[in-house]
Design a protein around this motif. Structure first.
Motif, PDB file in Angstrom:
ATOM      1  N   ASN A  45      31.896  47.919  33.252  1.00  0.00           N
ATOM      2  CA  ASN A  45      31.755  46.538  32.756  1.00  0.00           C
ATOM      3  C   ASN A  45      32.480  45.556  33.673  1.00  0.00           C
ATOM      4  OD1 ASN A  45      30.124  46.585  30.290  1.00  0.00           O
ATOM      5  ND2 ASN A  45      31.729  47.990  29.550  1.00  0.00           N
ATOM      6  N   GLU A  46      33.685  45.958  34.108  1.00  0.00           N
ATOM      7  CA  GLU A  46      34.470  45.140  35.040  1.00  0.00           C
ATOM      8  C   GLU A  46      33.703  44.968  36.356  1.00  0.00           C
ATOM      9  OE1 GLU A  46      38.652  45.686  37.300  1.00  0.00           O
ATOM     10  OE2 GLU A  46      38.446  46.794  35.411  1.00  0.00           O
ATOM     11  N   ALA A  47      33.083  46.051  36.832  1.00  0.00           N
ATOM     12  CA  ALA A  47      32.338  46.015  38.098  1.00  0.00           C
ATOM     13  C   ALA A  47      31.185  45.010  38.020  1.00  0.00           C
ATOM     14  CB  ALA A  47      31.796  47.407  38.418  1.00  0.00           C
ATOM     15  N   PHE A  48      30.412  45.074  36.942  1.00  0.00           N
ATOM     16  CA  PHE A  48      29.274  44.152  36.805  1.00  0.00           C
ATOM     17  C   PHE A  48      29.754  42.711  36.675  1.00  0.00           C
ATOM     18  CE2 PHE A  48      24.935  45.982  36.401  1.00  0.00           C
ATOM     19  CZ  PHE A  48      25.246  47.265  36.807  1.00  0.00           C
ATOM     20  N   ARG A  49      30.853  42.509  35.915  1.00  0.00           N
ATOM     21  CA  ARG A  49      31.358  41.134  35.777  1.00  0.00           C
ATOM     22  C   ARG A  49      31.859  40.615  37.113  1.00  0.00           C
ATOM     23  NH1 ARG A  49      33.967  42.849  30.966  1.00  0.00           N
ATOM     24  NH2 ARG A  49      32.202  43.024  29.553  1.00  0.00           N
ATOM     25  N   TYR A  50      32.479  41.495  37.909  1.00  0.00           N
ATOM     26  CA  TYR A  50      32.947  41.075  39.237  1.00  0.00           C
ATOM     27  C   TYR A  50      31.760  40.591  40.091  1.00  0.00           C
ATOM     28  CZ  TYR A  50      34.680  41.101  43.975  1.00  0.00           C
ATOM     29  OH  TYR A  50      34.967  40.710  45.250  1.00  0.00           O
ATOM     30  N   VAL A  51      30.676  41.360  40.081  1.00  0.00           N
ATOM     31  CA  VAL A  51      29.520  40.984  40.910  1.00  0.00           C
ATOM     32  C   VAL A  51      28.922  39.662  40.415  1.00  0.00           C
ATOM     33  CG1 VAL A  51      27.299  41.721  41.825  1.00  0.00           C
ATOM     34  CG2 VAL A  51      29.051  43.427  41.365  1.00  0.00           C
ATOM     35  N   LEU A  52      28.828  39.502  39.092  1.00  0.00           N
ATOM     36  CA  LEU A  52      28.271  38.259  38.544  1.00  0.00           C
ATOM     37  C   LEU A  52      29.148  37.052  38.858  1.00  0.00           C
ATOM     38  CD1 LEU A  52      26.937  39.202  34.980  1.00  0.00           C
ATOM     39  CD2 LEU A  52      25.605  38.592  37.001  1.00  0.00           C
ATOM     40  N   ASP A  53      30.480  37.259  38.835  1.00  0.00           N
ATOM     41  CA  ASP A  53      31.412  36.140  39.028  1.00  0.00           C
ATOM     42  C   ASP A  53      31.647  35.809  40.502  1.00  0.00           C
ATOM     43  OD1 ASP A  53      31.635  36.042  36.320  1.00  0.00           O
ATOM     44  OD2 ASP A  53      33.591  37.049  36.208  1.00  0.00           O
ATOM     45  N   ASN A  54      31.309  36.713  41.415  1.00  0.00           N
ATOM     46  CA  ASN A  54      31.609  36.495  42.840  1.00  0.00           C
ATOM     47  C   ASN A  54      30.378  36.665  43.724  1.00  0.00           C
ATOM     48  OD1 ASN A  54      34.781  36.394  42.907  1.00  0.00           O
ATOM     49  ND2 ASN A  54      34.211  38.071  41.537  1.00  0.00           N
ATOM     50  N   PRO A  55      29.294  35.948  43.402  1.00  0.00           N
ATOM     51  CA  PRO A  55      28.049  36.198  44.148  1.00  0.00           C
ATOM     52  C   PRO A  55      28.181  35.924  45.650  1.00  0.00           C
ATOM     53  CG  PRO A  55      27.864  34.218  42.804  1.00  0.00           C
ATOM     54  CD  PRO A  55      29.133  34.884  42.403  1.00  0.00           C
ATOM     55  N   ALA A  56      29.018  34.945  46.016  1.00  0.00           N
ATOM     56  CA  ALA A  56      29.107  34.568  47.434  1.00  0.00           C
ATOM     57  C   ALA A  56      29.804  35.638  48.266  1.00  0.00           C
ATOM     58  CB  ALA A  56      29.845  33.250  47.570  1.00  0.00           C
ATOM     59  N   ASP A  57      30.743  36.347  47.654  1.00  0.00           N
ATOM     60  CA  ASP A  57      31.568  37.292  48.424  1.00  0.00           C
ATOM     61  C   ASP A  57      31.162  38.739  48.202  1.00  0.00           C
ATOM     62  OD1 ASP A  57      33.156  35.119  49.226  1.00  0.00           O
ATOM     63  OD2 ASP A  57      34.136  35.173  47.257  1.00  0.00           O
ATOM     64  N   THR A  58      30.032  38.949  47.535  1.00  0.00           N
ATOM     65  CA  THR A  58      29.675  40.308  47.157  1.00  0.00           C
ATOM     66  C   THR A  58      28.385  40.731  47.833  1.00  0.00           C
ATOM     67  OG1 THR A  58      30.654  39.908  45.021  1.00  0.00           O
ATOM     68  CG2 THR A  58      29.206  41.800  45.182  1.00  0.00           C
ATOM     69  N   LEU A  59      28.422  41.872  48.515  1.00  0.00           N
ATOM     70  CA  LEU A  59      27.168  42.486  48.963  1.00  0.00           C
ATOM     71  C   LEU A  59      27.007  43.742  48.129  1.00  0.00           C
ATOM     72  CD1 LEU A  59      27.424  41.567  52.727  1.00  0.00           C
ATOM     73  CD2 LEU A  59      25.750  40.710  51.107  1.00  0.00           C
ATOM     74  N   LYS A  60      27.273  44.932  48.691  1.00  0.00           N
ATOM     75  CA  LYS A  60      27.043  46.135  47.872  1.00  0.00           C
ATOM     76  C   LYS A  60      28.323  46.580  47.179  1.00  0.00           C
ATOM     77  CE  LYS A  60      23.696  47.826  47.344  1.00  0.00           C
ATOM     78  NZ  LYS A  60      22.826  47.443  46.176  1.00  0.00           N
ATOM     79  N   VAL A  61      28.264  46.674  45.864  1.00  0.00           N
ATOM     80  CA  VAL A  61      29.366  47.224  45.060  1.00  0.00           C
ATOM     81  C   VAL A  61      28.925  48.582  44.534  1.00  0.00           C
ATOM     82  CG1 VAL A  61      30.730  46.907  42.953  1.00  0.00           C
ATOM     83  CG2 VAL A  61      30.354  44.970  44.493  1.00  0.00           C
ATOM     84  N   PHE A  62      29.837  49.560  44.612  1.00  0.00           N
ATOM     85  CA  PHE A  62      29.520  50.931  44.209  1.00  0.00           C
ATOM     86  C   PHE A  62      30.302  51.334  42.962  1.00  0.00           C
ATOM     87  CE2 PHE A  62      29.300  50.835  48.910  1.00  0.00           C
ATOM     88  CZ  PHE A  62      27.998  51.257  49.088  1.00  0.00           C
ATOM     89  N   LEU A  63      29.750  52.335  42.282  1.00  0.00           N
ATOM     90  CA  LEU A  63      30.476  53.013  41.203  1.00  0.00           C
ATOM     91  C   LEU A  63      30.763  54.422  41.675  1.00  0.00           C
ATOM     92  CD1 LEU A  63      28.229  51.813  38.268  1.00  0.00           C
ATOM     93  CD2 LEU A  63      30.574  51.045  38.747  1.00  0.00           C
ATOM     94  N   LYS A  64      32.035  54.831  41.564  1.00  0.00           N
ATOM     95  CA  LYS A  64      32.386  56.226  41.873  1.00  0.00           C
ATOM     96  C   LYS A  64      32.175  56.987  40.583  1.00  0.00           C
ATOM     97  CE  LYS A  64      35.046  59.453  44.191  1.00  0.00           C
ATOM     98  NZ  LYS A  64      33.959  60.418  43.931  1.00  0.00           N
ATOM     99  N   ILE A  65      31.232  57.927  40.608  1.00  0.00           N
ATOM    100  CA  ILE A  65      30.834  58.581  39.360  1.00  0.00           C
ATOM    101  C   ILE A  65      31.629  59.866  39.138  1.00  0.00           C
ATOM    102  CG2 ILE A  65      28.885  59.475  38.035  1.00  0.00           C
ATOM    103  CD1 ILE A  65      28.381  56.559  38.762  1.00  0.00           C
ATOM    104  N   SER A  66      31.764  60.702  40.177  1.00  0.00           N
ATOM    105  CA  SER A  66      32.489  61.965  40.014  1.00  0.00           C
ATOM    106  C   SER A  66      33.723  61.957  40.922  1.00  0.00           C
ATOM    107  CB  SER A  66      31.621  63.140  40.407  1.00  0.00           C
ATOM    108  OG  SER A  66      30.440  63.148  39.651  1.00  0.00           O
TER     109      SER A  66
END
Ligand SMILES: [Zn+2]
Ligand SMILES: [Zn+2]
Length: 340
Positions: free
Chosen positions: A319-340
């Motif tokens: 949830n934090e990851a998605f909010r970060y991407v939504l709140d920082n569109p100018a500074d964000t390219l690819k954001v990853f989730l570490k699953i395992s």
């Protein structure tokens, strides 16, 4: 295993589950890294026309083969092997499936969009969709092969060739990948965006010309670079104003490829399209050939992925990851989730 369910807009719910068993013709993958794509954000916000809750998203991911179904005949697939997944599930029967354009299958479904995807410790996929990941590539690289396949497909569809002058509208992840895939074909590439931070990355990647279209007109920016105008324009934003911009700046007799995901109806100056003999091409997904080419481009270092990697979050912090991407569109390219 942990799984992130999207049951309602703007909130993932984490769930602990038993690990899945493979279908007889399928594979269970232990997911290592999954990417967050613009279309995942649209779905999170409840704005995606074809991706609706309840869903487990994640269509860009890499991992390790965990279990193999009884009837899987492909002996090249081994437990423990590093892999990526082509997420398209197609019918194989419709006109376009029969004629090699299965990316526009009448019954197309996508793992992570309509079928449970990679925002979970384990994901079940058909064996035919699994592609080995070379040891020279990281799991983050692996998760970016899907968006790069989108870019490769667009460049093929646009018929880019050496010496062409290309304009890319939008220097987000897809725009920067299309730019690099076009450069790899020997084209000369200009890119426009409203954010200097993204244009700085384009410069770092060796894109020939960067234009801040909030500060200067694209037409003026192209004067030195392409005195005859651009041969092909790639619209990589999908907003009404950038679609109009593409048509307005197009040279007579040139081609526009619509790569950005367009929300709703857009009005365009069709008289320009008619009067200037413009070709306007829709573009969707990719085929296996585009995936293979994407892997080769990264292995040969013709496309660089590292400058596009912004940040990695743990799956539990989705949830934090998605909010970060939504709140920082100018500074964000690819954001990853570490699953395992
Ligand atoms: Zn995507
Ligand atoms: Zn089909």
């Amino acid at each position: 295993m942990l799984q992130a369910n999207l049951f309602r807009d703007f909130e993932f719910e984490l769930e602990q589950l038993e690990e899945p068993q493979p279908d007889s013709d399928g594979i269970v993958i232990k997911v290592e890294i999954a990417g967050i794509c613009g279309s995942d954000l649209h779905a999170f916000e409840g704005k995606h026309p074809f991706v609706k809750p309840p869903i487990v998203m994640g269509h860009e991911f890499s991992g390790i083969i965990h279990q193999i179904g009884r009837e899987v005949a492909d002996s090249s697939l081994q437990v423990g092997q590093r892999v990526i997944v082509e997420p398209s599930i197609t019918c194989g029967q419709c006109y376009n499936c029969r004629t090699g354009r299965y990316n526009i299958c009448d019954h197309l479904k996508v793992i992570g969009c309509q079928i449970k995807g990679g925002y979970a410790t384990y994901v079940k996929v058909p064996a035919a969709n699994v592609i080995p990941l070379d040891d020279s590539l990281t799991y983050e690289d692996g998760a970016m092969i899907e968006p790069l396949a989108v870019a490769v497909h667009a460049v093929e569809l646009g018929k880019v060739k050496a010496g062409d002058h290309i304009v890319i509208i939008g220097a987000g992840t897809i725009g920067l990948l299309v730019a690099q895939a076009a450069k790899a074909k020997g084209a000369k590439v200009a890119i426009s965006d409203l954010q200097d931070s993204r244009l700085a990355i384009a410069r770092q990647l060796g894109i020939d010309v960067q234009i801040n279209s909030g500060k200067a007109s694209i037409i003026d920016g192209l004067k030195m670079f392409a005195p005859d105008g651009a041969d092909i324009i790639f619209e990589c934003v999908g907003k009404a104003f950038t679609l109009r911009q593409s048509v307005e700046i197009a040279r007579k007799g040139s081609r526009i490829v619509i790569v950005g995901v367009v929300e709703g109806d857009v009005s365009l100056p069709v008289h320009y399209i008619q009067d200037r003999e413009l070709e306007l091409l829709g573009d969707l997904m990719y085929t296996r050939k585009d995936f293979q080419q994407a892997l080769e481009l990264v292995q040969n270092k013709e496309v660089l992925l590292d400058p596009l990697k912004t940040k990695t979050y743990m799956l539990k912090d989705i949830n934090e990851a998605f909010r970060y991407v939504l709140d920082n569109p100018a500074d964000t390219l690819k954001v990853f989730l570490k699953i395992s």
